[in-house]
Scaffold this active site. Structure first.
Site, PDB file in Angstrom:
ATOM      1  N   PRO A 144      13.273  92.994   7.681  1.00  0.00           N
ATOM      2  CA  PRO A 144      13.223  94.187   6.904  1.00  0.00           C
ATOM      3  C   PRO A 144      12.671  93.832   5.552  1.00  0.00           C
ATOM      4  CG  PRO A 144      15.391  92.999   6.845  1.00  0.00           C
ATOM      5  CD  PRO A 144      14.686  92.399   7.864  1.00  0.00           C
ATOM      6  N   CYS A 145      11.368  93.913   5.580  1.00  0.00           N
ATOM      7  CA  CYS A 145      10.496  93.524   4.292  1.00  0.00           C
ATOM      8  C   CYS A 145      10.679  94.663   3.143  1.00  0.00           C
ATOM      9  CB  CYS A 145       8.949  93.402   4.644  1.00  0.00           C
ATOM     10  SG  CYS A 145       8.442  94.775   5.628  1.00  0.00           S
TER      11      CYS A 145
END
Length: 176
Positions: A144-145
């Site tokens: 989850p950048c």
């Protein structure tokens, strides 16, 4: 749930999944592990990241594993924990792998600054390097950048576009 592989495959499977924020491209390997997740309107960028990480690979249109598709559908339906069970593999430098593995540990509904992530991986002065590694993350959403934000709380850069980042954070309960 990362798995590291030293064998570089010459073929991957490509699937397309409709989500509330666009068509997601899922790239999986022969064992069914996710190698890339990007957005249809960023397909060229995804292909370039695959080339940089794996060399020349053939993408064959083939459905992703059913369990992966279901987990992603459930995530987008609000069951945020579903993506934690998706098997993934990454290729990249040891530093990139360290950053990407740390991304997977940021809980849904929370954010972290680039500096805080650099500190978490015991490299507090590597803020820019963390940003570069984050920008070349091949597995959007699952790694989850989108949960990385600026030190002042601002939304900064997202490979799939800031509107998608905003949507993902709101979907996870983060007010932005």
């Amino acid at each position: 749930m990362p798995a590291r592989s030293t064998n570089l495959p010459d073929r991957f499977d490509l699937d397309r999944v409709t989500t509330p924020i666009g068509t997601a491209l899922l790239v999986t390997d022969a064992e069914g592990a996710l190698r890339a997740l990007d957005w249809e309107d960023y397909e060229q960028r995804m292909r370039e990241l695959l080339r940089l990480h794996y060399g020349t690979v053939d993408l064959r249109e083939q459905p992703a594993p059913t369990a992966m598709r279901i987990a992603l559908e459930r995530y987008f339906d609000g069951d945020l924990g579903q993506i934690a069970g998706i098997a993934w593999r990454i290729a990249g430098t040891p530093f990139q792998q360290k950053v990407w593995t740390a991304l997977a540990q940021i809980p849904a509904g929370t954010t972290m600054s680039y500096g805080a992530l650099a500190a978490k991986i015991a490299m507090p002065r590597a803020i820019r390097a963390v940003g570069h590694a984050n920008g070349s993350n091949p597995i959007s959403v699952v790694l989850p950048c989108h949960r990385l934000i600026g030190a002042n709380g601002s939304l900064v850069k997202y490979g799939g576009g800031l509107e998608r980042k905003r949507w993902l954070l709101r979907h996870e309960g983060v007010e932005v």
